[in-house]
Design a protein around this motif. Structure first.
Motif, PDB file in Angstrom:
ATOM      1  N   SER A   2      35.212 117.998   1.816  1.00 44.38           N
ATOM      2  CA  SER A   2      34.831 118.695   3.099  1.00 44.38           C
ATOM      3  C   SER A   2      34.513 119.743   2.792  1.00 44.38           C
ATOM      4  CB  SER A   2      34.615 118.735   4.790  1.00 44.38           C
ATOM      5  OG  SER A   2      34.679 116.862   4.613  1.00 44.38           O
ATOM      6  N   VAL A   6      35.628 118.456  10.030  1.00 42.52           N
ATOM      7  CA  VAL A   6      34.425 117.632   9.912  1.00 42.52           C
ATOM      8  C   VAL A   6      34.637 116.687  11.987  1.00 42.52           C
ATOM      9  CG1 VAL A   6      33.724 116.352   7.968  1.00 42.52           C
ATOM     10  CG2 VAL A   6      35.750 116.237   9.033  1.00 42.52           C
ATOM     11  N   ASP A  14      34.377 110.192  10.780  1.00 39.52           N
ATOM     12  CA  ASP A  14      34.029 111.949  10.144  1.00 39.52           C
ATOM     13  C   ASP A  14      32.570 111.754   9.434  1.00 39.52           C
ATOM     14  OD1 ASP A  14      36.574 111.999  10.831  1.00 39.52           O
ATOM     15  OD2 ASP A  14      37.586 111.677   8.470  1.00 39.52           O
ATOM     16  N   GLU A  16      31.596 114.852   6.398  1.00 39.57           N
ATOM     17  CA  GLU A  16      31.768 115.125   5.915  1.00 39.57           C
ATOM     18  C   GLU A  16      30.480 116.262   5.714  1.00 39.57           C
ATOM     19  OE1 GLU A  16      34.654 114.811   1.671  1.00 39.57           O
ATOM     20  OE2 GLU A  16      32.716 113.621   1.732  1.00 39.57           O
ATOM     21  N   THR A  18      29.773 118.682   2.043  1.00 43.97           N
ATOM     22  CA  THR A  18      30.048 119.081   0.843  1.00 43.97           C
ATOM     23  C   THR A  18      29.631 120.760   0.419  1.00 43.97           C
ATOM     24  OG1 THR A  18      29.269 117.545  -0.646  1.00 43.97           O
ATOM     25  CG2 THR A  18      31.519 116.557   0.431  1.00 43.97           C
TER      26      THR A  18
END
Length: 333
Positions: A2, A6, A14, A16, A18
């Motif tokens: 990540s 998160v 979660d 994420e 990126t």
């Protein structure tokens, strides 16, 4: 891995992130858009995650500019904090800037500006949140009058991201991701993030609507086409599936190798049975017996002679166009 912390608190899942967009002041990079429809100029929410790239004093995140002296802008002053203000005829009509020096290059800041000038209580008309906390201490605090129109959500004002509303200077320098503009709602920071069990503010997925002029910029790279394949097949005069491609094609180019007849082009945007014939004046046509479907491993054809004449040899070139990216209406950096 990540990019941001998160959320795993109240939401339970979660989320994420990126990717981010690197905007360089030295490159004069910015995004712009014009609204096609005028909507609610009094109520909106802006949310974004930012990481500093330099120590220039003033940065602009987003602005709506009708002219040099008439605009609404969302900014950060490194010595005074995040803020939002409006100028009419070169005079500041209202301004709210939270108190807090921003000099951390290692971490991400989350900023929310929530506006609703229809509120009867002045302090409810503009709310600022930094890293999940509602700001109550300000270096400048002058609230808009009730029912005041901003320049956001108009068709006459250019909507600019990462550039000054006045001169084009004071551009944002750093990283940005997970940016939302919500048309017609005054939301809170809790709609975009949450505190974990350690008290750390973390991003979470926004699940609401964006409205007519709203948008979401995840700052992900545009997915490019990665797959291309060619298959030879023999017509059977009826219908058949042409497989062996390894993917669902988005663009199919078919040619009868035993005939000087035209090429035929199909794509998933117009859909099956909608084709372009390269050598005909009426190039765009509907052929019920042409390409009848786009399949998981290729495509299917009907009984039209240009795609499936019995005993004729055919070649079909196909391409995968990558994942579909939602349109934001913004120009490229």
């Amino acid at each position: 891995m990540s990019l941001l912390p998160v959320g795993f608190g109240a939401s339970g899942d979660d989320y994420e992130i990126t990717d981010s967009l690197r905007i360089r002041n030295s490159a004069s990079a910015s995004l712009q858009r014009f609204n096609a429809t005028e909507t609610n100029k009094r109520t909106f929410t802006y949310s974004g995650w930012f990481k500093l790239g330099s120590l220039n004093n003033d940065f602009w995140f987003q602005s709506a500019r009708f002219s040099t002296g008439n605009f609404t802008g969302i900014t950060i002053n490194l010595n005074q904090g995040f803020g939002i203000y409006q100028k009419n005829s070169n005079s500041i009509t209202w301004i709210l800037r939270e108190a807090g020096i921003k000099r951390d290059f290692s971490g991400w800041y989350h900023f929310v500006a929530a506006v609703d000038t229809t509120q009867s209580t002045s302090t409810n008309r503009v709310k600022l949140y930094v890293n999940g906390v509602l700001s109550t201490s300000f270096t400048s605090a002058s609230y808009p009058s009730q029912n005041l129109d901003t320049f956001f959500n108009t068709t006459s004002a250019v909507q600019t991201f990462a550039q000054s509303a006045t001169t084009g200077a004071a551009q944002w320098d750093g990283y940005v991701t997970e940016t939302h503009f919500i048309d017609g709602q005054q939301l809170t920071a809790d709609d975009f993030g949450e505190f974990d069990s350690n008290g750390t503010w973390k991003a979470k997925e926004y699940t609401g609507t964006h409205g007519t002029n709203g948008f979401y910029l995840p700052m992900k790279p545009t997915t490019q086409a990665e797959l291309q394949n060619t298959v030879l097949y023999t017509g059977n005069g009826g219908s058949q599936s042409i497989d062996g491609y390894g993917f669902t094609p988005d663009f199919v180019w078919i040619k009868n190798r035993d005939d000087t007849n035209h090429h035929r082009l199909y794509d998933t945007v117009r859909g099956s049975q909608k084709m372009l014939s390269s050598s005909q004046t009426a190039a765009e046509q509907t052929k019920t017996g042409g390409l009848t479907s786009f399949d998981s491993d290729g495509f299917s054809v009907g009984n039209d002679g240009s795609e499936n004449n019995s005993g004729d040899d055919y070649v079909a070139w196909t391409w995968d166009a990558g994942d579909n990216q939602p349109s934001t209406g913004h120009s490229s950096v």
